[in-house]
Motif scaffolding. Structure first.
Motif, PDB file in Angstrom:
ATOM      1  N   TYR A  68      -3.305   3.626  10.469  1.00 33.69           N
ATOM      2  CA  TYR A  68      -1.919   4.003  10.206  1.00 33.69           C
ATOM      3  C   TYR A  68      -1.121   4.146  11.496  1.00 33.69           C
ATOM      4  O   TYR A  68       0.100   4.021  11.488  1.00 33.69           O
ATOM      5  N   TRP A  84      -7.249  -1.154  -0.016  1.00 30.62           N
ATOM      6  CA  TRP A  84      -6.580  -0.458  -1.120  1.00 30.62           C
ATOM      7  C   TRP A  84      -6.561  -1.334  -2.355  1.00 30.62           C
ATOM      8  O   TRP A  84      -6.452  -2.563  -2.276  1.00 30.62           O
ATOM      9  N   GLU A 113      -9.078   7.270  -3.009  1.00 28.42           N
ATOM     10  CA  GLU A 113      -8.437   8.446  -2.450  1.00 28.42           C
ATOM     11  C   GLU A 113      -7.852   8.126  -1.069  1.00 28.42           C
ATOM     12  O   GLU A 113      -8.391   7.314  -0.317  1.00 28.42           O
ATOM     13  N   PHE A 114      -6.730   8.784  -0.773  1.00 29.65           N
ATOM     14  CA  PHE A 114      -6.122   8.598   0.537  1.00 29.65           C
ATOM     15  C   PHE A 114      -6.995   9.247   1.610  1.00 29.65           C
ATOM     16  O   PHE A 114      -7.411  10.404   1.470  1.00 29.65           O
ATOM     17  N   GLN A 115      -7.255   8.506   2.641  1.00 31.95           N
ATOM     18  CA  GLN A 115      -8.050   9.004   3.760  1.00 31.95           C
ATOM     19  C   GLN A 115      -7.300   8.793   5.063  1.00 31.95           C
ATOM     20  O   GLN A 115      -6.600   7.792   5.234  1.00 31.95           O
ATOM     21  N   GLN A 142       0.874  -1.161   0.000  1.00 30.57           N
ATOM     22  CA  GLN A 142       0.000   0.000   0.000  1.00 30.57           C
ATOM     23  C   GLN A 142       0.915   1.214   0.000  1.00 30.57           C
ATOM     24  O   GLN A 142       1.891   1.239   0.764  1.00 30.57           O
ATOM     25  N   LEU A 166       1.224   4.341   1.086  1.00 31.02           N
ATOM     26  CA  LEU A 166       1.601   5.050   2.306  1.00 31.02           C
ATOM     27  C   LEU A 166       2.244   4.109   3.315  1.00 31.02           C
ATOM     28  O   LEU A 166       3.201   4.489   4.011  1.00 31.02           O
TER      29      LEU A 166
END
Length: 292
Positions: free
Chosen positions: A267, A252, A260-262, A32, A34
């Motif tokens: 994380y 993802w 879109e990145f949320q 992924q 990020l």
């Protein structure tokens, strides 16, 4: 030895292997964007701690071209996606393929960086020595492989050199004779390696290896309370990081479109585990200073 290595040297090897082994495993499955970037940055932070900034920069000089090369090459081998960045002829450059290649490069270099950190605190020889009590057969096979492989390679190189002494004659050999001669060389090298391994094994058995049912060895490394607490913390946080990584990777997708990145609290578990070696070094330094 710097501060970070001295902190891990005071820790039991089992806890160290669990920590860095989980770091390597999680970095290898961070497909992924990020998460791969977080694993890469955490590996660089750990490299700076275990070595220095200069060493990390030298490694980055080699790692950066790998990431860029994989990001550029992947769109030509996997031309799929929905967001067209550039078109030339019948070939189209998709953003999804570009991001997938960059993510693959980050996963590769972050895994290599964490492996380097693992071998910096616990060398392969030390892991082999510590596993000899639990897995004596595996330890024997690996140690013999390390000893016999250089001899096998040198024997193969010597035979190849003897055959290449007459290049004029080899030029006129047919393809069939060349294949037969190569097969004979491989057979001779393998038979020589088998003969050496058998003689080495007979020598080991004649010295009494394997006669006793159990092997005893005095070990000064005892899992005390401090090591137990560290091992439990490492295991608990690794499980949390694995769950967080699984949730992020499952949510993802690269193809056909990327979401879109949320901002997600998942994380947090990945970030906490990637900086865990740095946190442990700081805590161990404070505890060491208080004990002194």
């Amino acid at each position: 030895m710097n501060l970070a290595r001295s902190s891990f040297s005071r820790l039991h090897p089992l806890a160290t292997v669990v920590l860095f082994g989980c770091e390597v495993a999680l970095a290898a499955f961070s497909f992924q964007p990020l998460c791969a970037l977080i694993a890469f940055l955490g590996a660089q932070l750990c490299t700076i701690q275990l070595f220095d900034t200069k060493h990390a920069v030298k490694r980055l000089v080699w790692y950066a071209p790998i990431i860029i090369l994989m990001a550029i090459i992947n769109p030509f081998f996997s031309a799929s996606g929905s967001t067209v960045l550039y078109s030339f002829g019948h070939t189209q450059l998709y953003a999804e393929s570009l991001v997938y290649g960059a993510t693959s490069g980050l996963v590769l270099v972050s895994t290599l960086s964490w492996l380097e950190c693992l071998f910096a605190v616990v060398s392969p020889l030390e892991m082999l020595q510590r596993s000899s009590m639990r897995f004596p057969g595996l330890q024997l096979v690996l140690s013999l492989s390390v000893q016999l492989m250089p001899e096998l390679l040198s024997d193969s190189a010597a035979r190849a050199h003897r055959q290449s002494r007459f290049p004029g004659q080899r030029r006129f050999l047919s393809a069939r004779k060349t294949i037969v001669q190569s097969a004979a060389t491989i057979n001779a090298v393998c038979m020589s390696a088998l003969e050496k391994s058998m003689s080495t094994f007979q020598s080991i058995v004649s010295r009494g290896w394997g006669m006793a049912g159990h092997r005893s060895r005095w070990s000064a490394e005892v899992l005390d309370a401090y090591d137990t607490v560290a091992l439990l913390v490492f295991t608990f946080l690794s499980v949390i990081a694995a769950v967080c990584l699984y949730m992020l990777v499952q949510a993802w997708q690269f193809y056909p479109t990327m979401p879109e990145f949320q901002v997600s609290f998942w994380y947090l578990g990945v970030v906490l585990f990637t900086i865990l070696p740095a946190i442990f070094v700081r805590i161990d330094t404070v505890l060491w200073e208080q004990s002194v």
